[in-house]
Design a protein around this motif. Structure first.
Motif, PDB file in Angstrom:
ATOM      1  N   GLY A   1       0.708  -1.296   0.076  1.00 56.38           N
ATOM      2  CA  GLY A   1       0.279  -0.059   0.044  1.00 56.38           C
ATOM      3  C   GLY A   1       0.878   1.179  -0.054  1.00 56.38           C
ATOM      4  O   GLY A   1       0.181   2.386   0.290  1.00 56.38           O
ATOM      5  N   ILE A   2       1.969   0.949  -0.323  1.00 58.25           N
ATOM      6  CA  ILE A   2       3.207   2.266  -0.409  1.00 58.25           C
ATOM      7  C   ILE A   2       3.051   2.894  -2.005  1.00 58.25           C
ATOM      8  O   ILE A   2       3.177   1.988  -2.956  1.00 58.25           O
ATOM      9  CB  ILE A   2       4.466   1.924  -0.072  1.00 58.25           C
ATOM     10  CG1 ILE A   2       4.473   1.427   1.526  1.00 58.25           C
ATOM     11  CG2 ILE A   2       5.124   3.320  -0.117  1.00 58.25           C
ATOM     12  CD1 ILE A   2       5.908   1.241   2.018  1.00 58.25           C
ATOM     13  N   ALA A   3       2.506   4.197  -1.935  1.00 53.04           N
ATOM     14  CA  ALA A   3       2.657   4.607  -3.389  1.00 53.04           C
ATOM     15  C   ALA A   3       3.967   4.599  -4.040  1.00 53.04           C
ATOM     16  O   ALA A   3       5.011   5.129  -3.362  1.00 53.04           O
ATOM     17  CB  ALA A   3       1.881   6.101  -3.491  1.00 53.04           C
TER      18      ALA A   3
ATOM     19  N   ARG B   1      17.556  -1.257   3.519  1.00 50.19           N
ATOM     20  CA  ARG B   1      16.446  -1.956   2.904  1.00 50.19           C
ATOM     21  C   ARG B   1      15.554  -0.883   2.170  1.00 50.19           C
ATOM     22  O   ARG B   1      15.123   0.395   2.716  1.00 50.19           O
ATOM     23  CB  ARG B   1      15.664  -2.921   3.625  1.00 50.19           C
ATOM     24  CG  ARG B   1      16.713  -3.692   4.307  1.00 50.19           C
ATOM     25  CD  ARG B   1      15.727  -4.912   5.116  1.00 50.19           C
ATOM     26  NE  ARG B   1      16.564  -5.764   5.778  1.00 50.19           N
ATOM     27  CZ  ARG B   1      16.559  -6.562   6.703  1.00 50.19           C
ATOM     28  NH1 ARG B   1      15.275  -6.735   7.476  1.00 50.19           N
ATOM     29  NH2 ARG B   1      17.484  -7.478   7.480  1.00 50.19           N
ATOM     30  N   PHE B   2      14.990  -1.328   0.998  1.00 46.91           N
ATOM     31  CA  PHE B   2      14.371  -0.251   0.297  1.00 46.91           C
ATOM     32  C   PHE B   2      13.054   0.050   0.556  1.00 46.91           C
ATOM     33  O   PHE B   2      12.522   1.283   0.537  1.00 46.91           O
ATOM     34  CB  PHE B   2      14.146  -0.680  -1.269  1.00 46.91           C
ATOM     35  CG  PHE B   2      15.575  -0.421  -2.139  1.00 46.91           C
ATOM     36  CD1 PHE B   2      16.169   0.796  -2.217  1.00 46.91           C
ATOM     37  CD2 PHE B   2      16.360  -1.705  -2.253  1.00 46.91           C
ATOM     38  CE1 PHE B   2      17.344   0.773  -3.093  1.00 46.91           C
ATOM     39  CE2 PHE B   2      17.914  -1.706  -2.729  1.00 46.91           C
ATOM     40  CZ  PHE B   2      18.140  -0.197  -3.362  1.00 46.91           C
ATOM     41  N   LEU B   3      12.454  -0.981   1.106  1.00 50.63           N
ATOM     42  CA  LEU B   3      11.166  -0.814   2.023  1.00 50.63           C
ATOM     43  C   LEU B   3      11.262  -0.666   3.269  1.00 50.63           C
ATOM     44  O   LEU B   3      11.779  -1.959   4.091  1.00 50.63           O
ATOM     45  CB  LEU B   3      10.070  -1.890   1.489  1.00 50.63           C
ATOM     46  CG  LEU B   3       9.877  -1.878  -0.050  1.00 50.63           C
ATOM     47  CD1 LEU B   3       8.681  -3.228  -0.341  1.00 50.63           C
ATOM     48  CD2 LEU B   3       9.177  -0.559  -0.411  1.00 50.63           C
ATOM     49  N   GLN B   4      10.850   0.445   4.017  1.00 49.43           N
ATOM     50  CA  GLN B   4      11.003   0.421   5.488  1.00 49.43           C
ATOM     51  C   GLN B   4       9.457   0.253   6.396  1.00 49.43           C
ATOM     52  O   GLN B   4       8.714   1.205   5.785  1.00 49.43           O
ATOM     53  CB  GLN B   4      11.468   1.719   5.955  1.00 49.43           C
ATOM     54  CG  GLN B   4      12.996   2.011   5.175  1.00 49.43           C
ATOM     55  CD  GLN B   4      14.295   1.272   6.001  1.00 49.43           C
ATOM     56  OE1 GLN B   4      14.150   1.199   7.323  1.00 49.43           O
ATOM     57  NE2 GLN B   4      14.808   0.693   5.415  1.00 49.43           N
ATOM     58  N   GLU B   5       9.567  -0.788   7.012  1.00 52.39           N
ATOM     59  CA  GLU B   5       8.155  -1.078   7.556  1.00 52.39           C
ATOM     60  C   GLU B   5       7.715   0.332   8.241  1.00 52.39           C
ATOM     61  O   GLU B   5       8.364   0.782   9.403  1.00 52.39           O
ATOM     62  CB  GLU B   5       8.056  -2.358   8.447  1.00 52.39           C
ATOM     63  CG  GLU B   5       6.696  -2.812   8.551  1.00 52.39           C
ATOM     64  CD  GLU B   5       6.862  -3.967   9.413  1.00 52.39           C
ATOM     65  OE1 GLU B   5       5.931  -4.564  10.022  1.00 52.39           O
ATOM     66  OE2 GLU B   5       7.893  -4.645   9.511  1.00 52.39           O
ATOM     67  N   GLY B   6       6.555   0.612   8.230  1.00 55.58           N
ATOM     68  CA  GLY B   6       5.879   1.656   8.747  1.00 55.58           C
ATOM     69  C   GLY B   6       6.270   3.178   8.300  1.00 55.58           C
ATOM     70  O   GLY B   6       5.987   3.953   9.139  1.00 55.58           O
ATOM     71  N   ASP B   7       7.348   3.071   7.406  1.00 55.97           N
ATOM     72  CA  ASP B   7       7.731   4.385   7.233  1.00 55.97           C
ATOM     73  C   ASP B   7       7.902   4.771   5.725  1.00 55.97           C
ATOM     74  O   ASP B   7       8.745   4.622   5.060  1.00 55.97           O
ATOM     75  CB  ASP B   7       9.414   4.524   7.721  1.00 55.97           C
ATOM     76  CG  ASP B   7       9.884   5.947   7.435  1.00 55.97           C
ATOM     77  OD1 ASP B   7       9.382   6.750   6.807  1.00 55.97           O
ATOM     78  OD2 ASP B   7      10.858   6.065   8.218  1.00 55.97           O
TER      79      ASP B   7
ATOM     80  N   GLN C   1       9.860   5.637   0.077  1.00 57.25           N
ATOM     81  CA  GLN C   1       9.807   6.402  -1.087  1.00 57.25           C
ATOM     82  C   GLN C   1      11.030   6.993  -1.540  1.00 57.25           C
ATOM     83  O   GLN C   1      11.353   7.078  -2.769  1.00 57.25           O
ATOM     84  CB  GLN C   1       8.657   7.279  -1.194  1.00 57.25           C
ATOM     85  CG  GLN C   1       7.224   6.642  -1.016  1.00 57.25           C
ATOM     86  CD  GLN C   1       5.862   7.548  -0.843  1.00 57.25           C
ATOM     87  OE1 GLN C   1       6.333   8.569   0.036  1.00 57.25           O
ATOM     88  NE2 GLN C   1       4.898   7.039  -0.801  1.00 57.25           N
ATOM     89  N   ALA C   2      11.879   7.388  -0.593  1.00 58.90           N
ATOM     90  CA  ALA C   2      12.960   8.132  -0.946  1.00 58.90           C
ATOM     91  C   ALA C   2      14.082   7.047  -1.608  1.00 58.90           C
ATOM     92  O   ALA C   2      14.623   7.203  -2.562  1.00 58.90           O
ATOM     93  CB  ALA C   2      13.696   8.718   0.319  1.00 58.90           C
ATOM     94  N   LYS C   3      14.028   5.845  -0.676  1.00 56.84           N
ATOM     95  CA  LYS C   3      14.913   4.693  -1.258  1.00 56.84           C
ATOM     96  C   LYS C   3      14.428   4.283  -2.639  1.00 56.84           C
ATOM     97  O   LYS C   3      15.267   3.805  -3.319  1.00 56.84           O
ATOM     98  CB  LYS C   3      14.848   3.731  -0.083  1.00 56.84           C
ATOM     99  CG  LYS C   3      15.736   4.137   1.057  1.00 56.84           C
ATOM    100  CD  LYS C   3      15.651   3.014   2.169  1.00 56.84           C
ATOM    101  CE  LYS C   3      16.340   3.915   3.485  1.00 56.84           C
ATOM    102  NZ  LYS C   3      17.701   3.891   3.394  1.00 56.84           N
ATOM    103  N   MET C   4      13.067   4.362  -2.742  1.00 56.37           N
ATOM    104  CA  MET C   4      12.624   3.805  -4.058  1.00 56.37           C
ATOM    105  C   MET C   4      12.910   4.758  -5.003  1.00 56.37           C
ATOM    106  O   MET C   4      12.943   4.204  -6.263  1.00 56.37           O
ATOM    107  CB  MET C   4      11.107   3.246  -3.854  1.00 56.37           C
ATOM    108  CG  MET C   4      10.663   1.860  -3.130  1.00 56.37           C
ATOM    109  SD  MET C   4       9.117   1.727  -3.242  1.00 56.37           S
ATOM    110  CE  MET C   4       8.168   2.941  -2.551  1.00 56.37           C
TER     111      MET C   4
END
Length: 581
Positions: A469-471, A541-547, A552-555
């Motif tokens: 659910g992360i844009a 890690r590119f996906l930070q749980e709860g952040d 999005q910055a890392k992606m």
């Protein structure tokens, strides 16, 4: 958007200030001033040779110039440190925000990041493959086809007006041999026993050609002398072989703009016109050549010939253009063909030849120089041999071709993407080993897999973000807070991304598309290193749980990597992988 060009512009501006202040002579030119990555990254992010290359003309010590230049550069907000090193090099360290700006710029420009107008619309003719129309393309043609096609794409990407051209060698005796070979297959299709003599083409690929001819003509030519059928079969066979060659090229993803027939030069006055153009320049004369160096051929004898004074344009010896019987040498139609290119208004010509054409380079360059009065440069790129391996042994010949491995053999084994990438993993003039097993293995040692895997990993991150659910659309990533990219491993990837526009221009200027493949491998390496560090450091890690914001910055960084890989693979004619299977 070219950071290295921007910093070079900063250096030039500072040098101009020094000129205005009398610290440098007003007539000193800055053409040779460069800004590039240092050999040792410990020395900084960029280095300029300005003081070193200007010292002689300025009649000053390099270090004196450097010590006056460095403080001026340090006043720019992008420069954290400008320090003088050694005899006068200036090492530059850039602010972290500059590297984050690269990521933002890539997301803004998309695959046009790195595209440039350095070609300024120059018309460039790239001639490649140009195989004799006597059979399917072989593996040597494959390398030339990939190299030429990637070079054409690279030049197009850098603002040149490119024409891809194939020269059909249908004017020589080899096409008569093809016609005789097809005639044998024609007789065979009608039930006759035939024998292929030495010098004919016995490959199975001519069986359907003979059958088609039998269906068209019946037994009309059975028992007829060659004078009855040679001309017609010659034309028919050439058309059939060119259809086969077009299919082979299409399987590799190569589409030509122009197919130019050598035969069209004969009997049309075009060869004569080209020779006359040279004659008007005083470059055609009758004379006797010196005997060839080394071992004297037994049948050599001095004889007067019509010669092109190619030594006036850099060749080692003058070249015959007409035989003693009045027929043209093979060089004459090639002169006419290149004269045609010149008259079509090309600003630059590039010929891609096989390694066996090394002795042809100087004479062809001399002809183009003479015909264009030095206006049109000709670059001849030679592609070295390809050695094929499978199961640790040399890959055997193709029965279909008769005596060689075909392009289709290679593409059918590994696919067009792998074929194209691997053919560009060595400089064109270096031999290439193509191991069918290694090019399909999933390891770092396989550059195709390594680059494709990097792109697929990015796509995997994007899919997982959607599931969480992360844009992760481009608009959202462009607006991300990139200040969250602060780790040295993340900045290292951004620094590598910054090199892309500079690398593209260097590769285009030197006509070396293999540099694109090398760069993509290095970029993939930096990205994989960042990914792997995330195994030990969760904050990477590119996906930070709860952040979502940090994710999005890392992606955004990952997406920038995918954009550049996609652009680079596009130049090479390779589709980026969405996932690895």
């Amino acid at each position: 958007m070219n950071l290295f060009a921007e910093i070079r512009g900063l250096v030039i501006g500072a040098l101009e200030q020094m000129q205005a202040g009398g610290e440098l002579p007003g007539d000193v030119a800055f053409d040779n001033v460069s800004v590039e990555p240092p050999r040792d990254t410990a020395h900084g992010d960029m280095a300029t040779n300005a003081a070193m290359v200007l010292a002689k003309a300025a009649r000053r010590k390099p270090r004196d110039i450097a010590e006056a230049l460095a403080p001026r550069l340090a006043t720019d907000a992008r420069i954290e440190v400008a320090e003088v090193a050694g005899p006068g090099f200036i090492n530059l360290r850039l602010a972290p925000g500059v590297w984050r700006g690269i990521v933002a710029g890539i997301l803004e420009h998309g695959i046009d990041y790195g595209r440039s107008d350095m070609g300024a619309g120059q018309k460039v003719n790239v001639e490649y493959v140009s195989a004799n129309p006597t059979g399917p393309l072989h593996v040597g043609h494959t390398r030339g086809a990939v190299f030429g096609d990637a070079l054409a794409s690279l030049l197009d990407y850098t603002g040149h007006d490119v024409t891809r051209e194939y020269y059909i060698n249908d004017g020589g005796a080899q096409v008569d041999v093809l016609a005789r070979s097809v005639y044998l297959r024609y007789l065979e299709a009608l039930g006759q026993e035939v024998a292929f003599e030495e010098g004919t083409y016995p490959g199975d690929y001519l069986i359907p050609v003979g059958q088609k001819l039998a269906e068209m003509k019946g037994d009309r030519w059975v028992g007829q002398p060659e004078s009855v059928w040679l001309a017609e079969i010659r034309e028919f066979a050439t058309d059939e072989m060119m259809a086969l060659i077009r299919e082979d090229l299409a399987a590799l993803g190569v589409v030509m703009d122009v197919f130019f027939s050598e035969k069209s030069l004969y009997g049309t006055g075009r060869i004569e016109a080209a020779i006359e153009a040279l004659r008007e320049k005083g470059l055609i004369y009758r004379g006797v050549l010196e005997p060839p160096k080394g071992k004297m051929p037994e049948d050599w004898e001095p004889r007067e010939q019509l010669l092109f004074r190619s030594t006036a344009h850099g060749d080692d010896v003058d070249r015959p253009i007409q035989k003693s019987d009045g027929s043209w040498t093979y060089f004459a139609p090639d002169i006419a063909y290149h004269y045609d290119k010149i008259t079509r208004g090309f600003d630059q010509l590039i010929d891609v030849f096989g390694a066996d054409h090394g002795g042809y380079v100087k004479r062809m360059k001399a002809a183009v120089s003479a015909l264009s009065d030095g206006r049109v440069p000709l670059d001849i790129k030679l592609t070295q041999l390809v050695k094929l391996w499978k199961n640790g042994e040399p890959f055997k010949m193709s029965k279909r071709a008769g005596n060689f491995v075909t392009l289709r053999d290679v593409v059918d084994q590994v696919g067009p993407d792998v074929t194209r990438f691997v053919m560009l993993t060595r400089k064109n003039d270096a031999p290439l080993d193509f191991d069918f097993d290694k090019v399909l293995e999933q390891s770092r040692e396989n550059p195709v897999f390594y680059v494709q895997y990097a792109h697929a990993r990015v796509m995997s991150v994007m899919r997982k973000a959607a599931e969480a659910g992360i844009a992760a659309d481009d608009a959202t990533l462009r607006a991300a807070d990139l200040s969250k990219l602060s780790h040295e491993a993340e900045i290292a990837v951004a620094k590598k991304l910054a090199e892309w526009p500079r690398l593209v221009e260097i590769a285009a200027r030197l006509h070396e598309p293999h540099r694109i493949a090398f760069y993509l491998y290095e970029l993939a390496g930096d990205f994989h290193a960042l990914w792997n560090r995330g195994n030990d450091l969760p904050e990477l890690r590119f996906l930070q749980e709860g952040d979502a914001a940090t994710s999005q910055a890392k992606m955004a960084l990952a997406r920038a990597v995918a954009v550049v890989i996609s652009a680079g693979l596009g130049i090479l004619g390779v589709e980026p992988a969405q996932e690895m299977r």
